[in-house]
Design an enzyme around this catalytic site. Structure first.
Site, PDB file in Angstrom:
ATOM      1  CB  ILE A  54      -0.967   0.022   1.196  1.00 10.92           C
ATOM      2  CG1 ILE A  54      -0.226  -0.129   2.526  1.00 10.92           C
ATOM      3  CG2 ILE A  54      -2.022  -1.058   1.049  1.00 10.92           C
ATOM      4  CD1 ILE A  54      -1.124   0.014   3.758  1.00 10.92           C
ATOM      5  N   GLY A  55       2.169   1.108   0.047  1.00 14.66           N
ATOM      6  CA  GLY A  55       3.069   2.252  -0.020  1.00 14.66           C
ATOM      7  C   GLY A  55       4.492   1.772  -0.222  1.00 14.66           C
ATOM      8  N   GLY A  57       8.659   3.387  -0.372  1.00 11.75           N
ATOM      9  CA  GLY A  57       9.605   4.480  -0.320  1.00 11.75           C
ATOM     10  C   GLY A  57      10.997   3.987  -0.660  1.00 11.75           C
ATOM     11  N   GLY A  58      11.963   4.870  -0.506  1.00  7.43           N
ATOM     12  CA  GLY A  58      13.325   4.496  -0.842  1.00  7.43           C
ATOM     13  C   GLY A  58      13.921   3.475   0.096  1.00  7.43           C
ATOM     14  CE  LYS A  77       9.015   2.962   6.776  1.00  7.22           C
ATOM     15  NZ  LYS A  77       9.016   4.347   7.317  1.00  7.22           N
ATOM     16  CG  ASP A 171      10.976  14.452   6.064  1.00  3.15           C
ATOM     17  OD1 ASP A 171      11.011  15.540   5.445  1.00  3.15           O
ATOM     18  OD2 ASP A 171      10.857  13.353   5.499  1.00  3.15           O
TER      19      ASP A 171
END
Length: 349
Positions: A54-55, A57-58, A77, A171
């Protein structure tokens, strides 16, 4: 409330766009990828059955997963396989786990479990059924002031709790603020992605000049100085400006040009772009965006209280910071920082 760009000293640093705001709409789930295939790859710790990505990133992918013990769905994750041997990346992942484990607050995504799967660390999080503020703003365009204030109020409350736990996010961007439905309000915010967070009492090796997203980085981060919680105040001021106007106060043809603006260009007030905006909202945003942390809000809680005053949820009018800086330009504390500032400014001449 109409957008009305007014002539001012900020003309040469503002972006132009021909894209019309998209119609406002309801939250929609992001499209899911194809299901996982082999069961050995799919089940983590004999408990979390990975369903779909569902996601991504790097550093890691985020999976929708079924928790066999609770019967609930969670987000897992998981570090990318090709980064499993990278000690720096593993330390950053471990840092995120340490940071999020310190916090238990309704405006911060909650950690449920963590561990190691086939030499890859993982973090189990509560599943947030919503979209990022970045996605929402792409669809909606600039928000009405009360809605922008309401969302940043939730974010400020969550960040204040993080700071009380000794964690600085470093961030804060619309992409790391997740929208959820709550009773009595259209949306609340849950703060996510603590991969760049700093933790009081813990030394990290993360290069602070790389810690953050260019357009939201506080000046002290740009020059590589160790930030405190007021770097998050600055970033939330950027989020608030963008939510109100649909634009960022500083843009450029390169990251270096944006960095130079972050260091030496005074931020324009949101009212330069938004007609009839309450001056109290200008006061909140411009206080948060002061170059010198000493002239920003001293705490995230002080910013939270001013947002509540602007929303008429608290008595009084927003205070901002009474002291006015002699010049709104950042003055690095180290020789390396001063040299970097000079190089960045000279490159734009």
């Amino acid at each position: 409330m109409a957008l009305c760009r007014r002539p001012g000293p900020w003309d040469d640093m503002m972006p132009t766009t021909s894209e019309a705001p998209r119609p406002r709409g309801t939250l929609s789930a992001r499209p899911l990828s194809t299901p996982m295939s082999r069961k050995s790859e799919r089940v983590i710790a004999g408990r979390y059955d990975l369903v779909r990505v569902i996601g991504k990133g790097g550093m890691a992918s985020v999976f929708l997963a079924d928790d066999a013990e609770t019967g609930r769905q969670v987000a897992v994750k998981l570090l990318h396989a090709h980064l499993a041997a990278d000690l720096d990346v593993r330390e950053r992942f471990a840092n995120e786990i340490r940071a999020i484990r310190r916090i238990d607050h309704p405006n911060v995504v909650r950690a449920l479990d963590d561990g190691d799967h086939q030499h890859r660390p993982y973090l189990v999080l509560e599943l947030v059924d919503g979209e990022s503020m970045a996605s929402y703003l792409r669809r909606s365009g600039p928000l009405p002031p009360d809605e922008a204030l309401s969302l940043t109020r939730h974010a400020a409350r969550g960040l204040a709790a993080m700071h009380a736990a000794g964690v600085v996010h470093r961030d804060v961007t619309p992409g790391n603020l997740l929208l959820v439905h709550v009773a009595g309000e259209p949306y609340a915010i849950k703060i996510s992605d603590l991969g760049l967070a700093s933790i009081a009492g813990h030394t990290d090796d993360l290069d602070s000049t790389l810690a953050g997203t260019t357009s939201y980085m506080a000046p002290e981060l740009v020059v590589g100085e160790e930030p405190d919680h007021r770097a998050d105040v600055y970033a939330l001021g950027m989020v608030m400006f963008f939510a109100l106007t649909g634009e960022l106060p500083f843009t450029g043809r390169s990251p270096a040009e944006v960095y130079a603006h972050q260091l030496v260009s005074p931020a324009p007030p949101p009212s330069w772009l938004v007609d009839d905006l309450d001056p109290n909202i200008d006061r909140i945003v411009l206080t948060a965006l002061r170059k010198d942390p000493a002239y920003r809000y001293a705490t995230m809680n002080a910013m939270f209280q001013d947002i509540e005053r602007a929303l008429k949820l608290r008595a009084g009018t927003p205070n901002g910071v009474a002291a006015t800086p002699p010049s709104d330009r950042y003055h690095p504390k180290t020789e390396e920082g001063r040299q970097l500032l000079e190089r960045l400014v000279a490159a734009q001449a």
